[in-house]
Every structure is written in structure tokens, then in C-alpha cells.
Design an enzyme around this catalytic site. Structure first.
Site, PDB file in Angstrom:
ATOM      1  N   ARG A 160      -5.403 -16.663  17.912  1.00  0.00           N
ATOM      2  CA  ARG A 160      -5.996 -16.927  16.589  1.00  0.00           C
ATOM      3  C   ARG A 160      -7.485 -17.174  16.771  1.00  0.00           C
ATOM      4  O   ARG A 160      -7.891 -18.261  17.159  1.00  0.00           O
ATOM      5  CB  ARG A 160      -5.314 -18.160  15.959  1.00  0.00           C
ATOM      6  N   HIS A 164      -7.239 -22.075  11.364  1.00  0.00           N
ATOM      7  CA  HIS A 164      -5.883 -21.913  10.821  1.00  0.00           C
ATOM      8  C   HIS A 164      -5.942 -21.594   9.331  1.00  0.00           C
ATOM      9  O   HIS A 164      -5.258 -20.696   8.840  1.00  0.00           O
ATOM     10  CB  HIS A 164      -5.077 -23.190  11.063  1.00  0.00           C
ATOM     11  N   TYR A 173     -11.264 -29.271  18.155  1.00  0.00           N
ATOM     12  CA  TYR A 173     -10.214 -29.393  19.165  1.00  0.00           C
ATOM     13  C   TYR A 173     -10.176 -28.290  20.218  1.00  0.00           C
ATOM     14  O   TYR A 173      -9.305 -28.278  21.065  1.00  0.00           O
ATOM     15  CB  TYR A 173      -8.831 -29.527  18.500  1.00  0.00           C
TER      16      TYR A 173
HETATM   17  C1  TPP Z   1       8.147 -28.077   8.681  1.00  0.00           C
HETATM   18  C2  TPP Z   1       6.663 -28.003   8.585  1.00  0.00           C
HETATM   19  N1  TPP Z   1       5.909 -28.823   9.351  1.00  0.00           N
HETATM   20  C3  TPP Z   1       4.561 -28.764   9.279  1.00  0.00           C
HETATM   21  C4  TPP Z   1       3.948 -27.893   8.426  1.00  0.00           C
HETATM   22  C5  TPP Z   1       2.433 -27.803   8.381  1.00  0.00           C
HETATM   23  N2  TPP Z   1       2.010 -26.587   9.070  1.00  0.00           N
HETATM   24  C6  TPP Z   1       1.691 -25.471   8.392  1.00  0.00           C
HETATM   25  S1  TPP Z   1       1.303 -24.189   9.413  1.00  0.00           S
HETATM   26  C7  TPP Z   1       1.560 -25.140  10.794  1.00  0.00           C
HETATM   27  C8  TPP Z   1       1.364 -24.557  12.172  1.00  0.00           C
HETATM   28  C9  TPP Z   1       2.235 -23.401  12.424  1.00  0.00           C
HETATM   29  O1  TPP Z   1       1.952 -22.875  13.695  1.00  0.00           O
HETATM   30  P1  TPP Z   1       2.611 -21.548  14.213  1.00  0.00           P
HETATM   31  O2  TPP Z   1       4.080 -21.597  14.010  1.00  0.00           O
HETATM   32  O3  TPP Z   1       2.131 -21.344  15.607  1.00  0.00           O
HETATM   33  O4  TPP Z   1       2.058 -20.430  13.210  1.00  0.00           O
HETATM   34  P2  TPP Z   1       0.556 -19.868  13.036  1.00  0.00           P
HETATM   35  O5  TPP Z   1      -0.022 -20.627  11.877  1.00  0.00           O
HETATM   36  O6  TPP Z   1      -0.188 -20.091  14.310  1.00  0.00           O
HETATM   37  O7  TPP Z   1       0.745 -18.412  12.722  1.00  0.00           O
HETATM   38  C10 TPP Z   1       1.947 -26.435  10.443  1.00  0.00           C
HETATM   39  C11 TPP Z   1       2.224 -27.520  11.420  1.00  0.00           C
HETATM   40  C12 TPP Z   1       4.763 -27.058   7.621  1.00  0.00           C
HETATM   41  N3  TPP Z   1       4.250 -26.149   6.769  1.00  0.00           N
HETATM   42  N4  TPP Z   1       6.112 -27.118   7.725  1.00  0.00           N
END
Ligand code: TPP
Ligand code: MG
Length: 263
Positions: A160, A164, A173
């Protein structure tokens, strides 16, 4: 999602929180995006399994991040898919980060792909920035599922490069130099160079495609903005077929409040 027929204006509406964007029109074989990280992998397994029970031959593919593999839902979905040999392709986009959590803080596994071993499912790691490799690997997994041979876990290794979301600031970070290496492996640039070398791409074509894309996006934004604005009561409409008493009560209270505001 757009390639599967999800209208672009509905994708945009969904991104702005408009209920109309929450799901595609009925024949489009795509589910709405899951805001709850990881919850949708179970739905994908359920759909493919249901298709088999109905004697149909549909399979499913589910896309999720590296962070989603830490959710219990991932393990339950993989376990069911393995035990019942369900036709689901699990495609993990490992982009190195889950907001501010690096991949190393997410799991002690050497790879995401190896997690498949625990469920008796094949796991494959692929260069996620190589369009052709991802296509080929996905196609193999899809064919396997179609032949009734069960699920596959694909780990597409990517990165990425940006924040985010617009609310995120990665300089807090991670080293600012970290994305530089990955920018050189930009998958779009790689495909563009590949095509240009074979005289299948040119600057003129690039401008033409960009102009067309800009037009269709602007058009879709206009159509999304022209949708009637949802009312707060909409929140209740989409939740249950028959609302439970406490929600019916809250909805009635909202209506009284809105009527008082209007006076
Ligand atoms: C159950 C849950 N916990 C926390 C969140 C907040 N949140 C949104 S995106 C994210 C990170 C997701 O990371 P990843 O699975 O690696 O996907 P990426 O965004 O890197 O594509 C988090 C913690 C959420 N939406 N749902
Ligand atoms: Mg991630």
C-alpha cells in the site's frame, strides 16, 4: 466490481454512504462490500456451498486484506471450505499494512499462503503487482473450484503505497522511504511498459483512455448526486425484514422528533 456489472454510480453512491449504493441490481453476481473487516469470507463460502446443494455449478471468489486473516471469520471460512471442499477462491491482497499495523505485527506465520496448510487447502503466493501472474493463478484456482476440487488460498503480495484512507497519515508509523521501492513495481506501469514494448500502447491511446475514463466517472458522479437523498428513517428500513420492537420504537421516536423539528 464494475467489470462484473455493478453500476459505477451505485459504487460511488455506496462510498458516500447512500443506501442505494449498498447493493447492485439483482442479476449482478456481486455482494456489497463488507465494512466489517473479514466478515464476507463466510458469505462467500455459504454462497458456493448453497449453489452446490441446489445442484447449480456456481463458485465464489472473496477478496480480503492481510489484516482480515487475523479475524476468526477467516479461519472459520477456510475450515468449512476445506472440510466440505467448497468451491471458493480466497484471494488475500497482502499489501503489508492494515492501517498502521504492519504485516509482521499481524501474524507470526512466514507467509499468509502457508495458513492454507492447516485447513488441507492448497495455498499459493503470487507477485500481486504482476497482472498476468495474478490472472493466471486466479484462473487456475477458479478452474479447480469449477471442477469440484475445492478451495484455494491465494496470497497476492503487494504494497500500500499511499495512506489507508484520507483520514490516515502513514508518516506517523512508517519510514517515508519505504514506499519508494514499491513505486518502481507499480503494476499499472508494468503493464503499460509491457504493452508499449509490443507496440500495443501509445501516449495517444493513453490520453484517449484517460479522457474516456474521466468522462464516465464524472457522468457516474452526476448520476449518483442526482439520486434522491436518503432520509434518516432509511437507516431502519434496510436492517430487518420485520423490525424488532426496540427498532420500531426508535423509528417512531425519530419520526416524532423530525415532525417536531419541521414545526
Ligand atoms: C471488524 C473490524 N475491525 C476494525 C475495523 C477498522 N478497519 C477498517 S480497515 C482496517 C484494516 C484492514 O486491513 P487489511 O485487512 O490488511 O486490508 P487493507 O485495508 O490493507 O486492504 C481496519 C482495522 C473494521 N472495519 N472492522
Ligand atoms: Mg492490508
Amino acid at each position: 466490481m464494475w467489470m462484473q456489472g455493478y453500476p459505477m454510480e451505485l459504487l460511488i453512491a455506496g462510498r458516500t454512504g447512500h443506501e442505494a449504493g449498498g447493493s447492485p441490481p439483482v442479476p449482478v453476481p456481486v455482494l456489497p462490500p463488507s465494512i466489517t473487516v473479514g466478515a464476507h469470507m463466510l458469505h462467500a463460502v455459504g454462497l458456493a456451498w448453497a449453489s452446490r446443494l441446489l445442484g447449480e455449478d456456481r463458485i465464489s471468489i472473496t477478496y480480503f486484506g492481510d489484516g482480515a486473516t487475523s479475524e476468526g471469520d477467516f479461519h472459520e471460512a477456510m475450515n468449512f471450505a476445506g472440510v466440505f471442499s467448497v468451491g471458493t477462491v480466497f484471494l488475500c491482497q497482502n499489501n503489508g499494512w492494515a492501517i498502521s499495523m504492519p504485516r509482521s505485527g499481524q501474524t507470526a506465520s512466514e507467509s499468509i499462503a502457508q495458513k492454507a496448510v492447516a485447513y488441507g487447502v492448497p495455498g499459493v503466493q503470487v507477485d500481486g503487482n504482476d497482472l498476468f501472474a495474478v490472472y493466471e493463478t486466479t484462473l487456475e484456482a477458479v478452474d479447480r473450484a469449477r471442477r469440484g476440487e475445492g478451495p484455494t488460498l491465494i496470497e497476492a503480495v503487494t504494497y500500500r503505497v499511499g495512506p489507508h484512507t484520507t483520514a490516515d497519515d502513514p508518516t506517523r508509523y512508517r519510514e517515508q522511504s519505504e514506499p519508494a521501492d514499491w513505486l518502481r513495481r507499480d503494476p499499472l506501469e508494468r503493464v503499460r511498459l509491457f504493452l508499449a514494448e509490443r507496440e500495443a500502447w501509445s501516449d495517444d491511446l493513453q490520453s484517449e483512455v484517460e479522457a474516456q475514463a474521466t468522462n464516465s466517472v464524472e457522468d457516474a458522479v452526476q448520476r449518483a448526486e442526482a439520486l434522491p437523498a436518503p432520509t434518516p428513517a432509511h437507516l431502519f428500513d434496510a436492517m430487518f425484514h420485520t423490525p424488532p420492537p426496540h427498532l420500531a420504537e426508535q423509528r417512531a421516536a425519530l419520526e416524532i422528533f423530525r415532525a417536531a423539528q419541521a414545526d
